[in-house]
Write a protein that holds these residues in place. Structure first.
Motif, mmCIF file in Angstrom:
data_model
loop_
_atom_site.group_PDB
_atom_site.id
_atom_site.type_symbol
_atom_site.label_atom_id
_atom_site.label_comp_id
_atom_site.label_asym_id
_atom_site.label_seq_id
_atom_site.Cartn_x
_atom_site.Cartn_y
_atom_site.Cartn_z
ATOM 1 N N ARG A 362 0.839 -1.198 0.000
ATOM 2 C CA ARG A 362 0.000 0.000 0.000
ATOM 3 C C ARG A 362 0.872 1.245 0.000
ATOM 4 O O ARG A 362 1.754 1.404 0.846
ATOM 5 N N ILE A 363 0.590 2.113 -0.953
ATOM 6 C CA ILE A 363 1.285 3.390 -1.083
ATOM 7 C C ILE A 363 0.234 4.476 -0.912
ATOM 8 O O ILE A 363 -0.782 4.472 -1.615
ATOM 9 N N SER A 364 0.448 5.390 0.029
ATOM 10 C CA SER A 364 -0.545 6.447 0.239
ATOM 11 C C SER A 364 0.160 7.796 0.355
ATOM 12 O O SER A 364 1.035 7.978 1.195
ATOM 13 N N LEU A 365 -0.226 8.704 -0.516
ATOM 14 C CA LEU A 365 0.431 9.997 -0.628
ATOM 15 C C LEU A 365 -0.250 11.039 0.250
ATOM 16 O O LEU A 365 -1.355 10.829 0.752
ATOM 17 N N GLY A 366 0.426 12.182 0.407
ATOM 18 C CA GLY A 366 -0.114 13.257 1.225
ATOM 19 C C GLY A 366 0.266 14.612 0.679
ATOM 20 O O GLY A 366 1.017 14.722 -0.305
ATOM 21 N N PRO A 367 -0.224 15.680 1.298
ATOM 22 C CA PRO A 367 -0.031 17.033 0.759
ATOM 23 C C PRO A 367 1.407 17.528 0.787
ATOM 24 O O PRO A 367 1.731 18.490 0.089
ATOM 25 N N LYS A 368 2.267 16.898 1.565
ATOM 26 C CA LYS A 368 3.650 17.359 1.637
ATOM 27 C C LYS A 368 4.537 16.738 0.558
ATOM 28 O O LYS A 368 5.712 17.084 0.439
ATOM 29 N N ILE A 369 3.996 15.830 -0.234
ATOM 30 C CA ILE A 369 4.784 15.134 -1.254
ATOM 31 C C ILE A 369 4.880 16.002 -2.508
ATOM 32 O O ILE A 369 3.905 16.622 -2.926
ATOM 33 N N THR A 370 6.067 16.041 -3.089
ATOM 34 C CA THR A 370 6.338 16.884 -4.253
ATOM 35 C C THR A 370 6.573 16.033 -5.497
ATOM 36 O O THR A 370 6.718 14.805 -5.421
ATOM 37 N N GLU A 371 6.642 16.698 -6.654
ATOM 38 C CA GLU A 371 6.964 15.999 -7.907
ATOM 39 C C GLU A 371 8.343 15.349 -7.812
ATOM 40 O O GLU A 371 8.568 14.254 -8.344
ATOM 41 N N GLU A 372 9.262 16.030 -7.153
ATOM 42 C CA GLU A 372 10.598 15.465 -6.967
ATOM 43 C C GLU A 372 10.534 14.176 -6.151
ATOM 44 O O GLU A 372 11.249 13.201 -6.447
ATOM 45 N N ASP A 373 9.677 14.165 -5.142
ATOM 46 C CA ASP A 373 9.502 12.957 -4.332
ATOM 47 C C ASP A 373 8.967 11.803 -5.184
ATOM 48 O O ASP A 373 9.412 10.659 -5.048
ATOM 49 N N ILE A 374 8.006 12.114 -6.035
ATOM 50 C CA ILE A 374 7.426 11.075 -6.902
ATOM 51 C C ILE A 374 8.505 10.515 -7.830
ATOM 52 O O ILE A 374 8.613 9.295 -8.029
ATOM 53 N N ALA A 375 9.310 11.383 -8.386
ATOM 54 C CA ALA A 375 10.389 10.941 -9.275
ATOM 55 C C ALA A 375 11.391 10.071 -8.523
ATOM 56 O O ALA A 375 11.852 9.040 -9.038
#
Length: 392
Positions: A362-375
């Motif tokens: 399970r992967i769950s994202l939040g408001p503090k995550i950035t495009e750089e984090d996704i990359a």
């Protein structure tokens, strides 16, 4: 993959990092300590913070002034236990039978009410879901209509493992067709669906846990219709109009206001969804025929959750450990204890095999995550994941 300094936290459904406003409040260290039930200055200072939070919640969730209450508690587990058992006690006091209806994929604090209610002379009824984690409203309506007495239906707005969303319109349809009471588990709603701050007051109660949206742990709140027939379980000094006795957790309650103010002002649903979709697409390409996105065909999914199941035994707990070492925190749907993987009850109820239910991610994202984090997360997955798929 060697250890990296900048860790990524992608497990917001388990708990959210403290919001900046809460961190700043704690860092300033100006804490009121008075008992909010006391009438002297220190007590009034504590009461003021609780009152500010109470007023803010009424405004944010547009809670009707007449007919609805808010009470604070230690979180959703306590609230659900209190509401269900409190309604059972009320039914007993009226010489009635209490029937509790819940979904097989609800949170364990809901499902385990089935262990206690028979001891109190009442009944719990489990409702199945399909392979997309969705319920059949007509089946539910007929099941509720078959029973006589006081009835409560627990409605989970967003599933914590799969991200499947049940629109409130479904619960309203059940209530209108059966006239049962409905409690909405909204724990996973704030910041994870577009309409998280727009409850329908045709339904009877909504419960939230503060740590899911960046406030402190060990505190939550429930919005409650005054028409709900129940007997509060926490009896004592009569705090909170008798709905939940005990000295209020002033700092925890105030952190709710701070965190929700920040979430509401910075909420960018399209950004979160775009990030999730981009990562999900990349993961699907990496998986190929070795796995799939759970409940991808569900009619409604939340903004931030990706659940992956694998077609072979990949020893999910080892994969999570490898990702952790690479700097990425994600979780498994099921709990892991002492290195032994446990099959996810939710995924089993959706018809997945025990092997697949043991090997979910399970992967769950939040408001503090950035495009750089996704990359960066995509790079980590591209290195770690193929090694485990090759072992399958």
């Amino acid at each position: 993959m060697k250890l990296i300094n900048r860790r990524l936290y992608f497990d917001y459904n388990a708990t959210a990092p403290l919001s900046e406003s809460v961190i700043n409040y704690l860092r300033n260290g100006v804490f009121v300590f008075g008992n909010p039930s006391s009438i002297y200055t220190e007590g009034r200072e504590a009461r003021k913070l609780i009152s500010e939070t109470f007023d803010f919640l009424r405004q944010l969730f547009q809670i009707p002034i007449e007919g609805h209450e808010i009470f604070f508690h230690s979180g959703a587990t306590e609230a659900i236990n209190s509401l269900v058992k409190g309604m059972a006690m009320y039914a007993s006091s009226q010489g009635q039978k209490f029937h509790f209806f819940y979904s097989a994929v609800d949170h364990s604090s809901v499902v385990k009410q089935a262990l206690h209610l028979p001891l109190l002379g009442h009944e719990a009824h489990s409702i199945s879901v399909d392979s997309n984690g969705e319920i059949d409203l007509e089946v539910i309506i007929q099941k509720i209509k078959q029973q006589k007495g006081l009835k409560l239906f627990n409605f989970t707005q967003v599933n914590n493992e799969t991200g499947v969303v049940w629109p409130l319109e479904w619960a309203i349809k059940v209530k209108q067709a059966t006239d049962c009471f409905v409690h909405v588990d909204s724990v996973q709603a704030p910041g994870k669906i577009v309409s998280w701050a727009s409850p329908s007051y045709e339904l009877d109660s909504y419960t939230f846990s503060a740590h899911k949206f960046g406030a402190l742990k060990g505190v939550g709140f429930t919005i409650l219709s005054q028409n709900l027939p129940w007997i509060p379980m926490q009896m004592g000094g009569g705090q909170q109009k008798g709905l939940r006795a005990g000295t209020e957790n002033t700092q925890g309650i105030y952190s709710i206001k701070l965190a929700l103010e920040e979430l509401h002002s910075t909420f960018a649903p399209q950004t979160i969804k775009t990030q999730k979709d981009a990562l999900e697409l990349a993961l699907e390409k990496m998986l190929g025929a070795e796995g799939q996105i759970t409940a991808k065909k569900a009619s409604h999914r939340n903004l931030n959750t990706i659940n992956i199941t694998f077609n072979h035994d990949i020893k999910g707990e080892l994969l999570i450990a490898a990702l952790d070492l690479a700097g990425l925190a994600v979780s498994s749907g099921p709990a892991c204890s002492m290195g032994v993987s446990v099959a996810s009850r939710v995924l089993l109820e959706m018809g997945l095999s025990e092997r697949m239910a043991k090997n979910s991610l399970r992967i769950s994202l939040g408001p503090k995550i950035t495009e750089e984090d996704i990359a960066q997360a995509r790079d980590i997955f591209s290195v770690v994941l193929p090694k485990y798929l090759d072992r399958a």
